[in-house]
Structures are given as structure tokens and as C-alpha cells.
Design a protein around this motif. Structure first.
Motif, PDB file in Angstrom:
ATOM      1  N   HIS A   1     -14.131 -45.915   5.909  1.00 41.56           N
ATOM      2  CA  HIS A   1     -14.616 -44.542   5.686  1.00 41.56           C
ATOM      3  C   HIS A   1     -14.559 -43.677   6.957  1.00 41.56           C
ATOM      4  O   HIS A   1     -14.809 -42.475   6.883  1.00 41.56           O
ATOM      5  N   VAL A   2     -14.264 -44.303   8.109  1.00 35.26           N
ATOM      6  CA  VAL A   2     -14.275 -43.572   9.384  1.00 35.26           C
ATOM      7  C   VAL A   2     -13.281 -42.416   9.364  1.00 35.26           C
ATOM      8  O   VAL A   2     -12.149 -42.552   8.903  1.00 35.26           O
ATOM      9  N   ASP A   3     -13.725 -41.252   9.842  1.00 36.76           N
ATOM     10  CA  ASP A   3     -12.808 -40.108   9.955  1.00 36.76           C
ATOM     11  C   ASP A   3     -12.817 -39.478  11.346  1.00 36.76           C
ATOM     12  O   ASP A   3     -12.192 -38.446  11.579  1.00 36.76           O
ATOM     13  N   ALA A   4     -13.521 -40.098  12.295  1.00 33.62           N
ATOM     14  CA  ALA A   4     -13.486 -39.660  13.695  1.00 33.62           C
ATOM     15  C   ALA A   4     -13.583 -40.900  14.580  1.00 33.62           C
ATOM     16  O   ALA A   4     -14.357 -41.817  14.281  1.00 33.62           O
TER      17      ALA A   4
ATOM     18  N   ARG B   1      -1.988 -40.133  11.134  1.00 37.00           N
ATOM     19  CA  ARG B   1      -1.294 -40.286   9.851  1.00 37.00           C
ATOM     20  C   ARG B   1      -2.160 -41.026   8.830  1.00 37.00           C
ATOM     21  O   ARG B   1      -2.007 -40.850   7.621  1.00 37.00           O
ATOM     22  N   LEU B   2      -3.071 -41.868   9.315  1.00 38.60           N
ATOM     23  CA  LEU B   2      -3.978 -42.579   8.421  1.00 38.60           C
ATOM     24  C   LEU B   2      -5.118 -41.698   7.912  1.00 38.60           C
ATOM     25  O   LEU B   2      -5.924 -42.126   7.095  1.00 38.60           O
TER      26      LEU B   2
ATOM     27  N   SER C   1      -6.263 -52.196  11.782  1.00 39.26           N
ATOM     28  CA  SER C   1      -7.609 -52.455  11.265  1.00 39.26           C
ATOM     29  C   SER C   1      -8.077 -51.342  10.339  1.00 39.26           C
ATOM     30  O   SER C   1      -8.647 -51.606   9.269  1.00 39.26           O
ATOM     31  N   VAL C   2      -7.840 -50.105  10.746  1.00 39.85           N
ATOM     32  CA  VAL C   2      -8.224 -48.964   9.906  1.00 39.85           C
ATOM     33  C   VAL C   2      -7.434 -48.992   8.601  1.00 39.85           C
ATOM     34  O   VAL C   2      -7.989 -48.799   7.510  1.00 39.85           O
ATOM     35  N   GLY C   3      -6.123 -49.261   8.710  1.00 39.46           N
ATOM     36  CA  GLY C   3      -5.277 -49.321   7.517  1.00 39.46           C
ATOM     37  C   GLY C   3      -5.708 -50.427   6.569  1.00 39.46           C
ATOM     38  O   GLY C   3      -5.773 -50.237   5.348  1.00 39.46           O
TER      39      GLY C   3
ATOM     40  N   ARG D   1      -8.983 -49.433   4.803  1.00 43.83           N
ATOM     41  CA  ARG D   1      -8.770 -48.422   3.748  1.00 43.83           C
ATOM     42  C   ARG D   1      -8.069 -49.030   2.532  1.00 43.83           C
ATOM     43  O   ARG D   1      -8.397 -48.694   1.395  1.00 43.83           O
ATOM     44  N   LYS D   2      -7.122 -49.922   2.790  1.00 47.12           N
ATOM     45  CA  LYS D   2      -6.443 -50.594   1.675  1.00 47.12           C
ATOM     46  C   LYS D   2      -7.435 -51.460   0.902  1.00 47.12           C
ATOM     47  O   LYS D   2      -7.388 -51.527  -0.336  1.00 47.12           O
TER      48      LYS D   2
END
Length: 695
Positions: A384-387, A533-534, A633-635, A638-639
Motif C-alpha cells: 500500500h506504500v505510496d511514498a 513506474r510502480l 519487494s514493492v512489486g 503489490r502483486k
């Protein structure tokens, strides 16, 4: 408190029932079953046979101590339950063939279907009866009611097919969960169980459990390193992929740390053991990953609460469907059959397993890639991170100051760099080591200094070969010597570009300068672009450096904001302010900036391998000093969130569609079992797609 590994734990419902059975044992204070890691932790006096008895309802057994993690697993086709399913299928097929000639109601036809039911369903019936007496309505109870009900109304063929399909469903679910657990199992298998050591001048091969701190580990080329330690003899390259996820071997020599489970490539090493087997980095990783898999993510907690009310609701619906239309139409056989089908299709297995199987798979895959995610909650938070806020030194930059530019005046019979190094060797200045390393590369002549003096706030002064050498700030040297306007402008430009300057004067003459800067990592720009891009909305850098230095670095990066001149407490304030608007992750080294890392929604530590602080305090630890693992890790997170949503949708949608078939009376036991099995398998195999996500 004792920990046991267990076999045959393939069903989330069964895990909960197993835990309940253990907690009912008289001498057990508390038992916790870790479904993802397939283990149980028990506080109290209990034997392995007691545990086996508590799990007998589903063949759950303790993995005996003498069983090695490296022992071969039973092949899918050799497992007893799978053999039983195949035998049941044979009798179903024979029954079908006989029915084509003798008819479906013929005694011989019924005989073959009954044999298929007894072979494939005896264990189901026994467990189902036991559960029903306790008013414990799990899948086996529902199946028992449905199969017996089908037999009573003469649907022998359907009852036999349902038994076979249920056996297939159970076998495939067990196989799928084994696949989901393969990442953690592979971690458990990488460290050798024995090692060659030297103790009291004698060589011996001993189990790793018997190795003590201070023993000397002898590692030949091509062997795995059995214990954490420090190299005291030898030179080699070591493949650390199992621990850090690094693709390239790392050079190791005297004084370098090595980890259990890594592969020694080319040279022989002698390693002094620094940790017991249970304290090695790989042991900690395994423990933390298993604990992470046990921790319920928010979405799983929601599903568990939902399932608590869902199952009783399905049973009430099934009863109403069986009774009300039958009272109205008088067609009891048809509507009782429909009610039995609703019981089967309503089993919550797929729904309950929808989240944990995805969490287990994702965390296990991340561990293999050198990313330690400390729990399902952190996996979801990262998704859920956006920053993202980055510490500068050692995160966006290499963290090692290096010389970027050196300019020396021509002074008669003097090697200016040699004079500078002679003084810097006595200096405690943090940039001195960068200058010394640069001089080594230039093969500079070795000189010595005398009468070393530190001039507070300005620099240092010493005597070299009868000459007075001064090294310090631009301002101090400009006060002591004549510096041209052109040189002053040149040095100011370098400082504005983020360089720190060491300026030298010899016998009152300007001798030159050396510009030093902490260099950006080669992949920093690429990593930040990937994060953009993510869908990361805000990327910022937090640093204690001066504003000019921070801006010079920031200009080279696709950052949205730069905060400079920050103390650790200031970084904490920045993170808290950001959290008013964004879900924030903080990336640092796991030791410095601890308040900011702790305050962020997700604290991410760089270079966690061998760093106890990072392993213990961070929500996510990137085991290698590799920034590329961050977008991975972020990708992955989110997946995982996407797959969990898909799983819940699939599980509910298939059941709703099947239940709607009741309205026209089209729901059959075949369709019901296919809907339940299909939903479970879709959920599991959809989750296994997470194994394919690589850096």
C-alpha cells in the motif's frame, strides 16, 4: 516451550482443528500451529505420540527428530491417499461400464459404486461421524452427510464420484501447499548438517550442533560453509545467493565475515566460528520467515471473521432448501438432494486458504531472493506504500567517500601528494582514509611527518622533510597563502557540486587540493525510476548533510523532495508529517535513524546479512547491500495484494454461481464438488504464481 515440525498439514481448517485438539490435552498450557511453516509450538508436558493422536483425524504427524531435512520426500504418486483415490477411480469406472449394460439400479452396478465409496471414503466417514457428534461441522462432516444422504435417496453413482473427486481435491491441495512451502524448505536444506573442524590441533568431522564458538572450520573449494564465522586464513570467492540473493560471488579474505549455507568457490578457507548453529544468520532468517508466515495479515483476519459466520449460514440455507420446497411440492428426493449439494458447495476451504497460501508463497519467495519480510501485515503495508523516504549515506550513495578530483601545483623537488599523505596518516579526519586509498592507487612515495598539530576548526599542520605542511579548509589555506581567483572559483564550483575539499599549503605556498565525495550507487537512478513506474507518488531523500551537498546529489536523481541538515529526531518529524498524507516507507541501514525507521509504516533496512539490529528491528530487511531489491519487494507486495483479492473473488464467485443453480434445480453433487474443488485449486495455483516473480 517445544517446537515440532509436522507432516501432512495441508488444510487451513485442519490446522485450526489440530490446534484446538492440542489445547484440549490436559498437560498443555498453550499450543500454536503455524500452518505456513508446517510446525507447532507447545508449552507444556506432551509426547510426540500425544501430538500424533491430536492430529490423527487427518493423518497429521510429528516429523521425528532423526528425520533429516535433506531426507527425500515421498513422491506424489506413492502417497497412500493418492493410491486410494486411484483405486476408487478404478471401481467408479467399472461401475459406469456395468451400468451401461445392467442399468444404474442393478445390484452389480450398485456393488461397484459402494466399493468405490468404501475405499475412497472410509476415513472421511469415520472423521465425519466423530465431528458430527461434537457438532464440529468441517468439510469431512459435510461430505459425510452429503454422501450418506445421496446413498439413501439412491444416488449411488453420484456418491461414488463425489468421494473420488474429494480425494483428488485433497491430494492436489496437499501437493500445492508443499509447493508453496518449498521456498522455506529450500532455505532449511542449504546448510550442511556436518562440518570438518580443527579443535585442540585435531581435525574431526562433527554435527553442526556440536560445533562451539572459537572452533576452526576447514572449508575446501566447492564446499558449503556450515557455520557463521570470520576468515582467519585463506582467500576465496563465496556465493552468498542463499543468504543475500546476490548473483555474483563475493571475494573473502582474512577478517571477512562468512555465513552458514553459502558456497565456497575457489580457495580453501579457515574460519573461526562466531555463532552457535541456532544463532547463525540462516537460522535467524528461517525462524523469522516462519514467524512471518504465521502472523495473520489484515485481509486474513477479515476472511477468518467472515468464515466464522459463513459456515453456519450455509448449513441453515442447505436445511431450508431441503425442507421448504419439499413441503410445498412433496418432492423430497429432489430437494433433499439439492440441499446436500448446497452443503458440499458451501464448504469454506477455498475462502479460508485464499490469503494464507498467498502470504506463505510471497514471503518464502522473497526470502530466496534475499529479502526478509517480517510478517503478512508488513507485506500488505508495503503493497500500500505510496511514498518512500531514503537515508542518503549508504543507501542512495555507496557510503564510502572517494576522491573525485585532485589538482596539485608544481613545487620544486616535492611530490605534493606524498607530503599530503604523510600528514593525513596521523589525522583522525573521516576523509583521510579516502585520500590514503587514492595515494595507494597512485603508487605515491612513502614519507613520514613530525610535530603533528590539529588546528581546531581549520585543519592540521605537520613537518615533512623540513617543510611545514598545512592541510585544511579552503578558507584557512586562503588566509595563509595566496590563492588565485580562478582557483577559488574552481574550488567553490566543486563544493557546490557536493564535494568536500582538502586543501594543502607547503611552506606558505598553495600546493593543491583534493575533492572528495560519497558517490551515488550505479543503480540508484534506475531503482528510483522503477519505483515511480510502480506507482510510488513521492520519493524523497533525508540527510544530515549540508543543503548544498544534498542539493548537488539530489540534482542527479529523480527525487520529489530533499530534506537536508537533519538530525535523527528531525527525520522522525518529517516521516510523521508525511504520514498525514501518504503511506510511508523509510529506507536506511537499520542502525542509524532508528526512530524514523520505527515510525514509518514500513521500515526497510539495507544490508541485513550479519546485522542483528537490522534483522530484529526492521519490518523488511534487504539482506544484500542491493538497492535493486527494493522495487522487487514493492512489486511482489503489490502483486500479492492483487492475488489475494482475486482469490477471495474466485472463491466467493464460484460458490455463488453454483448456489444460484439451486433456483432452477440444476445443482448436482458433481457440480457442487467441482465448484468447491475448482475454487480451492484456483486459489492455490493462482497464489503459486508468486513463486515466478524474480528481481
Amino acid at each position: 516451550m517445544k517446537e515440532y515440525r509436522i507432516d501432512n498439514l495441508s488444510c487451513a481448517n485442519c490446522a485450526q482443528k489440530f490446534e484446538n485438539n492440542l489445547n484440549k490435552l490436559p498437560d498443555v498450557k498453550e499450543a500454536k500451529v503455524n500452518f505456513g511453516a508446517s510446525k507447532v509450538i507447545i508449552e507444556g508436558d506432551v509426547t510426540e505420540d500425544d501430538i500424533d493422536q491430536a492430529g490423527a483425524f487427518d493423518g497429521i504427524k510429528v516429523q521425528r527428530q532423526q528425520q533429516s531435512n535433506l531426507s527425500p520426500k515421498t513422491p506424489f504418486y506413492k502417497k497412500r491417499e493418492n493410491i486410494v483415490a486411484v483405486i476408487a477411480l478404478v471401481f467408479v469406472v467399472i461401475g459406469y461400464i456395468v451400468s451401461l449394460t445392467a442399468g444404474e439400479k442393478a445390484p452389480l452396478t450398485i456393488f461397484f459404486f459402494v466399493v468405490a465409496i468404501l475405499i475412497g471414503g472410509t476415513e472421511i466417514f469415520i472423521d465425519g461421524f466423530k465431528n458430527s457428534l461434537k457438532l464440529d461441522f468441517d468439510m469431512k462432516t459435510l461430505m459425510t452427510i452429503a454422501i450418506i444422504g445421496a446413498a439413501i435417496i439412491g444416488e449411488w453413482k453420484e456418491a461414488a464420484v463425489v468421494v473420488f473427486l474429494f480425494a483428488v481435491s485433497e491430494a492436489l491441495e496437499a501437493y500445492s501447499m508443499d509447493k508453496a512451502r518449498q521456498s522455506i524448505r529450500s532455505l532449511m536444506d542449504i546448510a550442511p548438517p556436518k562440518a570438518l573442524i580443527r579443535r585442540q590441533n585435531q581435525q574431526m568431522e562433527v554435527p553442526t550442533e556440536a560445533i562451539e564458538i572459537g572452533d576452526l572450520l576447514l572449508v575446501k573449494p566447492g564446499e558449503k560453509i556450515a557455520m557463521d564465522g570470520v576468515v582467519i586464513k585463506g582467500q576465496s570467492t563465496v556465493n552468498q545467493a542463499a543468504i543475500t540473493g546476490e548473483s555474483m560471488p563475493v571475494s573473502k579474505g582474512i577478517g571477512n565475515e562468512v555465513f552458514a549455507g553459502t558456497l565456497n568457490d575457489t580457495g580453501a578457507l579457515e574460519v573461526e566460528v562466531t555463532k552457535h548453529v541456532e544463532d547463525t544468520t540462516i537460522a535467524k532468517i528461517i525462524h523469522l520467515v516462519e514467524e512471518a508466515q504465521a502472523e495473520k495479515a489484515p485481509s486474513q483476519q477479515f476472511v477468518d471473521r467472515f468464515a466464522k459466520y459463513y459456515t453456519p449460514a450455509i448449513m441453515i440455507i442447505a436445511l431450508l432448501i431441503a425442507v421448504i420446497p419439499s413441503l410445498i411440492t412433496g418432492d423430497w428426493a429432489r430437494w433433499v438432494y439439492q440441499g446436500l449439494a448446497v452443503l458440499v458447495v458451501g464448504c469454506p476451504c477455498a475462502l479460508i486458504i485464499s490469503t494464507p497460501v498467498a502470504i506463505v508463497t510471497a514471503i518464502g519467495n522473497a526470502a530466496k531472493q534475499g529479502v526478509l519480510i517480517k510478517g503478512g501485515i508488513h507485506l500488505e503495508e508495503l503493497g500500500h506504500v505510496d511514498a518512500i523516504a531514503f537515508d542518503k549515506t549508504g543507501t542512495l550513495t555507496k557510503g564510502v567517500p572517494t576522491v573525485t578530483t585532485a589538482q596539485f601545483q608544481t613545487l620544486e623537488n616535492r611530490d605534493v601528494l606524498a607530503y599530503i599523505i604523510a600528514v593525513e596518516r596521523s589525522s583522525q579526519h573521516p576523509l583521510a582514509s579516502a585520500v590514503i586509498d587514492y595515494a595507494h592507487m597512485q603508487n605515491t612515495v612513502q614519507l613520514t611527518s613530525n610535530n603533528f598539530q590539529s588546528v581546531t576548526g581549520k585543519g592540521v599542520r605537520a613537518q615533512v622533510n623540513e617543510s611545514i605542511v598545512q592541510i585544511g579548509s579552503v578558507r584557512w589555506i586562503a588566509e595563509e597563502t595566496a590563492v588565485s581567483k580562478e582557483l577559488e572559483d574552481e574550488m567553490t564550483a566543486l563544493q557546490n557540486a557536493g564535494n568536500s575539499l582538502i586543501v594543502a599549503a607547503i611552506d606558505g605556498q598553495f600546493a593543491g587540493y583534493i575533492a572528495i565525495a560519497d558517490q551515488l550507487r550505479e543503480d540508484t537512478v534506475d531503482v528510483l525510476q522503477k519505483l515511480k513506474r510502480l506507482g510510488i507518488k513521492k520519493l524523497l531523500m533525508l540527510t544530515g548533510d549540508a543543503q548544498s551537498t544534498a542539493q548537488a546529489i539530489g540534482k542527479k536523481l529523480p527525487l520529489d523532495d530533499i530534506k537536508a541538515d537533519l538530525m535523527p529526531a528531525d527525520k522522525l518529524v518529517v516521516i510523521r508529517d508525511l504520514q498525514q498524507v501518504y503511506k510511508v516507507a523509510m529506507v536506511g541501514d537499520g542502525v542509524n535513524d532508528a526512530p524514523a525507521l520505527a515510525s514509518a509504516s514500513v521500515g526497510i533496512a539495507m544490508g541485513g546479512a550479519g546485522t542483528d539490529t537490522a534483522l530484529e528491528t526492521a519490518d523488511v530487511a534487504l539482506m544484500a547491500d542491493d538497492l535493486q531489491k527494493l522495487p522487487y519487494s514493492v512489486g511482489l507486495s503489490r502483486k500479492t495484494l492483487t492475488i489475494i483479492k482475486q482469490n477471495i473473488t474466485f472463491a466467493l464467485a464460484l460458490k455463488i454461481i453454483a448456489l444460484l443453480l439451486v433456483i432452477p434445480g440444476w445443482l448436482t453433487l458433481w457440480i457442487a464438488i467441482f465448484a468447491d474443488m475448482g475454487a480451492t485449486l484456483i486459489v492455490v495455483f493462482n497464489s503459486l504464481r508468486l513463486l515466478k516473480i524474480q528481481k
